[in-house]
Design a protein around this motif. Sequence first.
Motif: not given
Length: 291
Positions: A257-258, A260-261, A264-265, A289
């Motif tokens: 999740i880290e 992926k974030d 995405q940023q 991701y």
Amino acid sequence: MKYLGLEISKLRTELGMSQKELAKNICTQSTISRIEAGEVYPAIDTLLKIAIKLQVPIEYFIEMLFHKNVLESESLIKDIEFHLKEHNYKKVISIINKNKIATDNIWLNFYLEYVSHTANYYLKIISPEECITSLKNILSFSNQTTIQFRFLHIKINNTIANVFGENGESQKSLYYYNKILKEHMRKNYSDYKIYEILITVLFNKCKTLYDLNDIESALETANQGIKKSKETSFFFLVGKFLYYKGQCLEKKAAPFIEIKDVYQQALFFFKFLELPFYIQAIEQNKKQYLD
């Protein structure tokens, strides 16, 4: 005289300085007003003090007083910088060859010499060793006040580091990146143009550290670059810093999740800045991701 006044006014405004603040310990505010309006020539000692406050070498203003192709030089530099960003080195060389610049325009000659060596290196006209030697010579034999105008000395050192890195000498490359950052990053500059250069140096350092598999240092540098980019509103490299941060987190086996974030940023900034090459790259290489 009129153009000199306009340039003093422009530099003062860029530094967020009032006429009163510029005049302090130099002359009266009304004198600054008349100089900026092009009504009077400043005395040479007054001009020197103004130059120091505005963080430019006195030679810069003296060139204007003697009409040494100042307007033409500005146009030429903008044209060259545009083609450098596009990596169109043949065009850069063509522009330099077509423009005959007066030999007494000292800073511009240093700049054109730097650009010429850099372009010839990337066109494989000169070797990496020849390029590095030539760039070091500019730094060694130039007037130190003049070479610092527009932070040319930092750009030259950054290019030396890049050439070392591109030719397998990463430790020498890191030496130059660290030298630049140690000397300039902690200073508070009023001219924010320097941060565009320093953030570029940070990115080059981050990439070099990642290539050396020094993941902890690369991650630290990426975070530093992201923070500085946001502080100075220079967003062009934020997406790239985030991309390298994501790769570092992958190698550290950080939570999905880290990672992926972060990716995405990165994609958000690539889209915001309309960078199709990087949008395609991250969507293809990191699609797991982005779902």
